[in-house]
Design a protein around this motif. Structure first.
Motif, PDB file in Angstrom:
ATOM      1  N   UNK A   7       0.835  -1.206   0.000  1.00 51.95           N
ATOM      2  CA  UNK A   7       0.000   0.000   0.000  1.00 51.95           C
ATOM      3  C   UNK A   7       0.865   1.250   0.000  1.00 51.95           C
ATOM      4  N   UNK A   8       1.926   1.262   0.813  1.00 55.47           N
ATOM      5  CA  UNK A   8       2.815   2.425   0.873  1.00 55.47           C
ATOM      6  C   UNK A   8       3.515   2.641  -0.453  1.00 55.47           C
ATOM      7  N   UNK A   9       3.923   1.576  -1.127  1.00 52.54           N
ATOM      8  CA  UNK A   9       4.615   1.677  -2.406  1.00 52.54           C
ATOM      9  C   UNK A   9       3.708   2.303  -3.477  1.00 52.54           C
ATOM     10  N   UNK A  10       2.434   1.930  -3.475  1.00 49.80           N
ATOM     11  CA  UNK A  10       1.491   2.438  -4.478  1.00 49.80           C
ATOM     12  C   UNK A  10       0.821   3.738  -4.035  1.00 49.80           C
ATOM     13  N   UNK A  11       1.010   4.132  -2.786  1.00 50.31           N
ATOM     14  CA  UNK A  11       0.425   5.378  -2.303  1.00 50.31           C
ATOM     15  C   UNK A  11      -1.059   5.284  -2.014  1.00 50.31           C
ATOM     16  N   UNK A  12      -1.527   4.117  -1.535  1.00 48.34           N
ATOM     17  CA  UNK A  12      -2.931   3.944  -1.162  1.00 48.34           C
ATOM     18  C   UNK A  12      -2.983   3.399   0.257  1.00 48.34           C
ATOM     19  N   UNK A  13      -4.190   3.246   0.797  1.00 45.99           N
ATOM     20  CA  UNK A  13      -4.336   2.700   2.144  1.00 45.99           C
ATOM     21  C   UNK A  13      -4.483   1.181   2.079  1.00 45.99           C
ATOM     22  N   UNK A  14      -4.186   0.520   3.187  1.00 43.73           N
ATOM     23  CA  UNK A  14      -4.387  -0.934   3.239  1.00 43.73           C
ATOM     24  C   UNK A  14      -5.876  -1.263   3.103  1.00 43.73           C
ATOM     25  N   UNK A  15      -6.718  -0.364   3.579  1.00 42.82           N
ATOM     26  CA  UNK A  15      -8.163  -0.570   3.439  1.00 42.82           C
ATOM     27  C   UNK A  15      -8.558  -0.585   1.965  1.00 42.82           C
ATOM     28  N   UNK A  49      -1.679   0.932 -11.288  1.00 39.43           N
ATOM     29  CA  UNK A  49      -2.573   1.200 -12.416  1.00 39.43           C
ATOM     30  C   UNK A  49      -3.963   1.582 -11.913  1.00 39.43           C
ATOM     31  N   UNK A  50      -4.447   0.856 -10.928  1.00 37.07           N
ATOM     32  CA  UNK A  50      -5.771   1.155 -10.362  1.00 37.07           C
ATOM     33  C   UNK A  50      -5.787   2.580  -9.822  1.00 37.07           C
ATOM     34  N   UNK A  51      -4.735   2.962  -9.108  1.00 38.63           N
ATOM     35  CA  UNK A  51      -4.684   4.304  -8.530  1.00 38.63           C
ATOM     36  C   UNK A  51      -4.674   5.366  -9.623  1.00 38.63           C
ATOM     37  N   UNK A  52      -3.836   5.181 -10.663  1.00 34.51           N
ATOM     38  CA  UNK A  52      -3.742   6.196 -11.724  1.00 34.51           C
ATOM     39  C   UNK A  52      -5.072   6.350 -12.457  1.00 34.51           C
ATOM     40  N   UNK A  53      -5.720   5.232 -12.772  1.00 33.67           N
ATOM     41  CA  UNK A  53      -6.990   5.300 -13.489  1.00 33.67           C
ATOM     42  C   UNK A  53      -8.079   5.924 -12.618  1.00 33.67           C
ATOM     43  N   UNK A  54      -8.037   5.634 -11.331  1.00 32.82           N
ATOM     44  CA  UNK A  54      -9.001   6.226 -10.409  1.00 32.82           C
ATOM     45  C   UNK A  54      -8.822   7.731 -10.326  1.00 32.82           C
ATOM     46  N   UNK A  56      -7.813   9.631 -12.642  1.00 32.63           N
ATOM     47  CA  UNK A  56      -8.326  10.220 -13.882  1.00 32.63           C
ATOM     48  C   UNK A  56      -9.840  10.406 -13.834  1.00 32.63           C
ATOM     49  N   UNK A  57     -10.492   9.704 -12.890  1.00 35.16           N
ATOM     50  CA  UNK A  57     -11.931   9.846 -12.755  1.00 35.16           C
ATOM     51  C   UNK A  57     -12.722   8.622 -13.154  1.00 35.16           C
ATOM     52  N   UNK A  58     -12.046   7.518 -13.477  1.00 35.37           N
ATOM     53  CA  UNK A  58     -12.752   6.290 -13.848  1.00 35.37           C
ATOM     54  C   UNK A  58     -13.358   5.662 -12.606  1.00 35.37           C
ATOM     55  N   UNK A  59     -14.537   5.062 -12.768  1.00 34.89           N
ATOM     56  CA  UNK A  59     -15.149   4.313 -11.672  1.00 34.89           C
ATOM     57  C   UNK A  59     -14.426   2.975 -11.531  1.00 34.89           C
ATOM     58  N   UNK A  60     -14.597   2.333 -10.386  1.00 36.30           N
ATOM     59  CA  UNK A  60     -13.945   1.040 -10.177  1.00 36.30           C
ATOM     60  C   UNK A  60     -14.461  -0.014 -11.159  1.00 36.30           C
ATOM     61  N   UNK A  61     -15.725   0.090 -11.525  1.00 39.50           N
ATOM     62  CA  UNK A  61     -16.268  -0.842 -12.519  1.00 39.50           C
ATOM     63  C   UNK A  61     -15.601  -0.632 -13.877  1.00 39.50           C
TER      64      UNK A  61
END
Length: 253
Positions: A7-15, A49-54, A56-61
């Motif tokens: 999580x720290x490497x990608x810059x997101x939370x463990x949650x 990739x998930x973080x970058x696309x998110x 940009x404004x993309x939904x998780x779906x």
């Protein structure tokens, strides 16, 4: 890597990582004998990739569909749609800021000033009168502005925009006089045959330019119309008689 390190490497939370596992965006890694997840570099790549696309404004779906398409065809389609949506939002925000700039030019503001630009021009053509009838008139027009559908707006507002400009002192003097007489009529309790009811009704009608009135009469709502009942309930008995008389007169060609 453990989940916290990933999580720290990608810059997101463990949650967030656990949520992506739950949604199937990020595959569950192998677990050690002690039950801890063990992540590799590939997991970090997918998570980034998930973080970058998110961002940009993309939904998780949408992100799920993009990640499933290895050649990026889905990504191009989604980003094109997103760009068009952002362009629409940008235009809406620009229009809202222009409207806010117009409002902020006023020295004093009233809650009903926040109407559409078209209705603001209509209200600007009404005399700035004090009194119950003048205030009700403006409140009703503001309510009309909010409740009109997009399809009906031009047919209702365009004729009102042809009312005389504020530079017509004779017209405004007549409006102020009728407002004052209707306010005074609030203390009266006349019957339907009182000649003052007919006289005031005609004076109201005469303030409406003839080209705004259809040759075959207006289709006025019936007495059981809930909006009409609520509208009339706001007036005194004498004023209600005048308004009903206006409606009956306008209902005829």
């Amino acid at each position: 890597m453990r989940i916290g390190q990933l999580a720290a490497l990608a810059g997101v939370s463990t949650r967030a990582v656990r949520h992506y596992h739950h949604l199937g965006l990020l595959p569950e890694p192998e677990r050690r004998a002690n039950g801890y997840r063990v992540y590799g570099l590939r997991d970090a790549v997918v998570l980034s990739r998930i973080r970058r696309l998110s961002e940009l404004g993309l939904s998780l779906e949408e992100i799920r569909d993009v990640l499933a398409d290895a050649h990026g065809r889905e990504l191009r389609e989604v980003l094109t749609e997103l760009d068009a949506d952002l362009a629409r939002q940008e235009a809406e925000i620009r229009a809202r800021r222009e409207r806010l700039a117009e409002l902020l030019e006023h020295e004093r503001l009233h809650p009903d000033d926040a109407v559409s630009p078209e209705m603001a021009r209509i209200l600007g053509r009404l005399p700035q009168a004090r009194g119950t009838m003048a205030e009700r008139d403006r409140e009703f027009l503001a309510l009309l502005d909010t409740s009109l559908s997009d399809e009906r707006r031009p047919g209702v507002l365009d004729p009102l925009l042809s009312l005389p400009e504020t530079g017509d002192p004779a017209f405004h003097a007549r409006v102020l006089e009728v407002y004052a007489d209707l306010d005074a009529f609030a203390a009266e309790d006349p019957d339907e045959d009182d000649p003052r009811v007919e006289e005031l009704a005609w004076r109201l009608i005469e303030l409406t330019p003839r080209h705004l009135l259809p040759a075959d009469g207006l289709a006025m709502p019936g007495e059981d119309d809930p909006f009409l009942r609520a509208f009339l309930a706001d007036f005194s008995p004498g004023q209600r008689l005048v308004i009903r008389r206006v409606m009956r007169l306008l209902d005829k060609p």
